[in-house]
Design a protein around this motif. Structure first.
Motif, PDB file in Angstrom:
ATOM      1  N   GLY A 222     -10.547   2.436   3.919  1.00  0.00           N
ATOM      2  CA  GLY A 222     -11.017   3.045   2.678  1.00  0.00           C
ATOM      3  C   GLY A 222      -9.892   3.365   1.724  1.00  0.00           C
ATOM      4  O   GLY A 222     -10.065   3.297   0.494  1.00  0.00           O
ATOM      5  N   SER A 223      -8.724   3.693   2.267  1.00  0.00           N
ATOM      6  CA  SER A 223      -7.591   4.033   1.403  1.00  0.00           C
ATOM      7  C   SER A 223      -7.133   2.838   0.579  1.00  0.00           C
ATOM      8  O   SER A 223      -6.597   2.995  -0.520  1.00  0.00           O
ATOM      9  CB  SER A 223      -6.423   4.564   2.246  1.00  0.00           C
ATOM     10  OG  SER A 223      -5.900   3.533   3.085  1.00  0.00           O
ATOM     11  N   ILE A 224      -7.350   1.622   1.105  1.00  0.00           N
ATOM     12  CA  ILE A 224      -6.974   0.418   0.351  1.00  0.00           C
ATOM     13  C   ILE A 224      -7.741   0.354  -0.960  1.00  0.00           C
ATOM     14  O   ILE A 224      -7.192   0.023  -2.018  1.00  0.00           O
ATOM     15  CB  ILE A 224      -7.222  -0.837   1.208  1.00  0.00           C
ATOM     16  CG1 ILE A 224      -6.257  -0.850   2.403  1.00  0.00           C
ATOM     17  CG2 ILE A 224      -7.070  -2.108   0.385  1.00  0.00           C
ATOM     18  CD1 ILE A 224      -6.492  -1.986   3.366  1.00  0.00           C
ATOM     19  N   VAL A 225      -9.051   0.705  -0.902  1.00  0.00           N
ATOM     20  CA  VAL A 225      -9.879   0.689  -2.106  1.00  0.00           C
ATOM     21  C   VAL A 225      -9.517   1.854  -3.028  1.00  0.00           C
ATOM     22  O   VAL A 225      -9.375   1.688  -4.240  1.00  0.00           O
ATOM     23  CB  VAL A 225     -11.366   0.747  -1.729  1.00  0.00           C
ATOM     24  CG1 VAL A 225     -12.243   0.781  -2.974  1.00  0.00           C
ATOM     25  CG2 VAL A 225     -11.744  -0.431  -0.845  1.00  0.00           C
ATOM     26  N   VAL A 226      -9.360   3.049  -2.449  1.00  0.00           N
ATOM     27  CA  VAL A 226      -9.053   4.232  -3.252  1.00  0.00           C
ATOM     28  C   VAL A 226      -7.698   4.086  -3.941  1.00  0.00           C
ATOM     29  O   VAL A 226      -7.523   4.536  -5.076  1.00  0.00           O
ATOM     30  CB  VAL A 226      -9.103   5.496  -2.370  1.00  0.00           C
ATOM     31  CG1 VAL A 226      -8.575   6.712  -3.123  1.00  0.00           C
ATOM     32  CG2 VAL A 226     -10.529   5.757  -1.900  1.00  0.00           C
ATOM     33  N   GLU A 227      -6.742   3.451  -3.267  1.00  0.00           N
ATOM     34  CA  GLU A 227      -5.433   3.225  -3.894  1.00  0.00           C
ATOM     35  C   GLU A 227      -5.564   2.358  -5.138  1.00  0.00           C
ATOM     36  O   GLU A 227      -4.804   2.533  -6.103  1.00  0.00           O
ATOM     37  CB  GLU A 227      -4.489   2.556  -2.890  1.00  0.00           C
ATOM     38  CG  GLU A 227      -3.951   3.511  -1.834  1.00  0.00           C
ATOM     39  CD  GLU A 227      -3.072   2.822  -0.815  1.00  0.00           C
ATOM     40  OE1 GLU A 227      -2.619   3.482   0.122  1.00  0.00           O
ATOM     41  OE2 GLU A 227      -2.840   1.593  -0.952  1.00  0.00           O
ATOM     42  N   GLN A 228      -6.520   1.434  -5.134  1.00  0.00           N
ATOM     43  CA  GLN A 228      -6.732   0.603  -6.317  1.00  0.00           C
ATOM     44  C   GLN A 228      -7.308   1.434  -7.469  1.00  0.00           C
ATOM     45  O   GLN A 228      -6.932   1.251  -8.624  1.00  0.00           O
ATOM     46  CB  GLN A 228      -7.700  -0.541  -5.983  1.00  0.00           C
ATOM     47  CG  GLN A 228      -7.235  -1.454  -4.861  1.00  0.00           C
ATOM     48  CD  GLN A 228      -5.898  -2.097  -5.145  1.00  0.00           C
ATOM     49  OE1 GLN A 228      -5.684  -2.713  -6.188  1.00  0.00           O
ATOM     50  NE2 GLN A 228      -4.956  -1.944  -4.228  1.00  0.00           N
ATOM     51  N   VAL A 229      -8.224   2.360  -7.132  1.00  0.00           N
ATOM     52  CA  VAL A 229      -8.848   3.194  -8.165  1.00  0.00           C
ATOM     53  C   VAL A 229      -7.822   4.129  -8.793  1.00  0.00           C
ATOM     54  O   VAL A 229      -7.761   4.280 -10.025  1.00  0.00           O
ATOM     55  CB  VAL A 229     -10.020   4.001  -7.572  1.00  0.00           C
ATOM     56  CG1 VAL A 229     -10.591   4.972  -8.610  1.00  0.00           C
ATOM     57  CG2 VAL A 229     -11.113   3.069  -7.063  1.00  0.00           C
ATOM     58  N   PHE A 230      -6.993   4.767  -7.973  1.00  0.00           N
ATOM     59  CA  PHE A 230      -6.021   5.750  -8.463  1.00  0.00           C
ATOM     60  C   PHE A 230      -4.648   5.126  -8.753  1.00  0.00           C
ATOM     61  O   PHE A 230      -3.726   5.847  -9.144  1.00  0.00           O
ATOM     62  CB  PHE A 230      -5.859   6.880  -7.444  1.00  0.00           C
ATOM     63  CG  PHE A 230      -7.013   7.852  -7.420  1.00  0.00           C
ATOM     64  CD1 PHE A 230      -6.988   9.004  -8.193  1.00  0.00           C
ATOM     65  CD2 PHE A 230      -8.128   7.612  -6.640  1.00  0.00           C
ATOM     66  CE1 PHE A 230      -8.045   9.897  -8.182  1.00  0.00           C
ATOM     67  CE2 PHE A 230      -9.196   8.503  -6.619  1.00  0.00           C
ATOM     68  CZ  PHE A 230      -9.151   9.638  -7.391  1.00  0.00           C
ATOM     69  N   VAL A 231      -4.529   3.818  -8.535  1.00  0.00           N
ATOM     70  CA  VAL A 231      -3.275   3.088  -8.774  1.00  0.00           C
ATOM     71  C   VAL A 231      -2.123   3.756  -8.017  1.00  0.00           C
ATOM     72  O   VAL A 231      -1.085   4.109  -8.601  1.00  0.00           O
ATOM     73  CB  VAL A 231      -2.960   2.991 -10.292  1.00  0.00           C
ATOM     74  CG1 VAL A 231      -1.911   1.916 -10.559  1.00  0.00           C
ATOM     75  CG2 VAL A 231      -4.213   2.682 -11.091  1.00  0.00           C
ATOM     76  N   ILE A 232      -2.323   3.958  -6.734  1.00  0.00           N
ATOM     77  CA  ILE A 232      -1.280   4.493  -5.853  1.00  0.00           C
ATOM     78  C   ILE A 232      -0.558   3.311  -5.216  1.00  0.00           C
ATOM     79  O   ILE A 232      -1.202   2.456  -4.595  1.00  0.00           O
ATOM     80  CB  ILE A 232      -1.883   5.408  -4.773  1.00  0.00           C
ATOM     81  CG1 ILE A 232      -2.541   6.625  -5.430  1.00  0.00           C
ATOM     82  CG2 ILE A 232      -0.817   5.855  -3.775  1.00  0.00           C
ATOM     83  CD1 ILE A 232      -3.257   7.538  -4.454  1.00  0.00           C
ATOM     84  N   PRO A 233       0.756   3.218  -5.347  1.00  0.00           N
ATOM     85  CA  PRO A 233       1.489   2.046  -4.837  1.00  0.00           C
ATOM     86  C   PRO A 233       1.684   2.081  -3.317  1.00  0.00           C
ATOM     87  O   PRO A 233       2.806   2.130  -2.819  1.00  0.00           O
ATOM     88  CB  PRO A 233       2.831   2.142  -5.577  1.00  0.00           C
ATOM     89  CG  PRO A 233       3.017   3.605  -5.813  1.00  0.00           C
ATOM     90  CD  PRO A 233       1.638   4.163  -6.057  1.00  0.00           C
ATOM     91  N   GLY A 234       0.577   2.049  -2.586  1.00  0.00           N
ATOM     92  CA  GLY A 234       0.630   2.072  -1.133  1.00  0.00           C
ATOM     93  C   GLY A 234       0.418   0.693  -0.533  1.00  0.00           C
ATOM     94  O   GLY A 234       0.584  -0.336  -1.202  1.00  0.00           O
ATOM     95  N   LEU A 235      -0.007   0.671   0.739  1.00  0.00           N
ATOM     96  CA  LEU A 235      -0.214  -0.597   1.423  1.00  0.00           C
ATOM     97  C   LEU A 235      -1.363  -1.391   0.816  1.00  0.00           C
ATOM     98  O   LEU A 235      -1.375  -2.618   0.890  1.00  0.00           O
ATOM     99  CB  LEU A 235      -0.498  -0.345   2.914  1.00  0.00           C
ATOM    100  CG  LEU A 235       0.685   0.060   3.788  1.00  0.00           C
ATOM    101  CD1 LEU A 235       0.211   0.270   5.212  1.00  0.00           C
ATOM    102  CD2 LEU A 235       1.781  -0.986   3.744  1.00  0.00           C
TER     103      LEU A 235
END
Length: 314
Positions: A250-263
């Motif tokens: 789920g974090s992969i999708v949320v990182e796209q929404v919040f533009v967090i430069p994670g995995l």
């Protein structure tokens, strides 16, 4: 102790199988590392020379053994897109994704267990609480993230949507930003955990030992905290372990929404660029996270349930 040892051995064996299957899949997929590195300038002669230089002509088991040894030594290969060691690229991104996942998990645990216990002992407004619970479970994290960004970012201006602050320059701003992303990730799973805990607690409250304890004058709240909760937790712990594994996806999708430069962002970019060494390393890291979550749940349940301790001693 024997049970824990068996679970650790199972974890290592599972990771060995997962890593081999991942390595083999990317080794057999159409278009290898040499093709990706040369791009449009690839010719049969240059491909053959580069494959020889990278060792791609050697047998698969030999290459896997070298990759596995390098993986445990911190050498995950070289990115074909960035021309840098894979771990140097992934290290800061692993930290961000791990922070997001752990924050979300802590929110789930800290909110759902007290709320589940409170809900199990209340009968008033049950229909409204059930409707709210169903609504929270139905809304996907990416939509929750959009709502939180609109209300608290655009409306209240508590953070700037789409601009993750530099942790070194603005730690507090980064923490607030990460908290809202974790909230978007955890809200549906909080609702699921509350529902499960409420159900298991109510089931335990109807058993004979609870009625006996209350009839002897024990406080209902004390019985709930000291006895019922312990017996109701094992299935919830297992569910939380599954949740911990799902949070990473789920974090992969949320990182796209919040533009967090994670995995998440790195995985999407690397798949687009056919950067197989990076994708391969990310898959193995995520798989390890999932297997570790399941093993941790088994060990915690073994401590909570005496029957599992007896079974593990056999």
């Amino acid at each position: 102790m024997k049970y824990a040892f068996k679970r650790v051995i199972t974890l290592l064996a599972t990771m060995l199988i997962v890593s081999f299957l991942t390595f083999a899949a990317f080794a057999l997929i159409s278009g290898d590392t040499a093709t990706a590195m040369l791009g449009t300038s690839a010719t049969p002669e240059r491909l053959a020379a580069l494959r020889e230089e990278l060792g791609l002509n050697r047998p698969l088991p030999v290459r896997y053994g070298e990759w596995l040894f390098g993986f445990f030594a911190g050498d995950m290969g070289v990115s074909t897109s960035y021309k840098q060691p894979v771990w140097d690229i992934l290290a800061p991104k692993v930290g961000l994704t791990l922070c997001l996942s752990l924050t979300g998990f802590l929110l789930i645990t800290a909110v759902s267990i007290p709320l589940g216990l409170w809900s199990a002992g209340r009968r008033r407004w049950e229909g409204a609480r059930t409707a709210a619970n169903q609504l929270c479970m139905a809304v996907p994290p990416f939509f929750t993230g959009i709502l939180l960004s609109w209300v608290f970012g655009v409306g209240l201006k508590w953070f700037v949507p789409g601009q993750f602050p530099d942790v070194k320059k603005d730690f507090f701003g980064a923490a607030v930003y990460m908290l809202f992303a974790a909230a978007a990730l955890s809200i549906p799973r909080i609702a699921m955990t509350v529902r499960m805990l409420r159900s298991t607690v109510q089931e335990e409250m109807g058993k004979d030992y609870v009625r006996t304890a209350i009839s002897r004058g024990s406080n209902r709240g004390s019985v709930l905290r000291r006895h019922v909760l312990k017996n109701a937790l094992p299935p919830v712990v297992t569910f939380l372990a599954q949740t911990m594994a799902e949070i990473v996806a789920g974090s992969i999708v949320v990182e796209q929404v919040f533009v967090i430069p994670g995995l998440g962002q790195m995985l999407v970019t690397s798949i687009s660029n056919r950067d197989y060494p990076v994708v391969q390393a990310i898959v193995v890291i995520l798989a390890f996270w999932v297997v570790l979550a399941g093993t941790s749940a088994d060990l915690i349940n073994q401590r909570l349930d005496p029957r599992l301790r007896l079974g593990g001693a056999v």
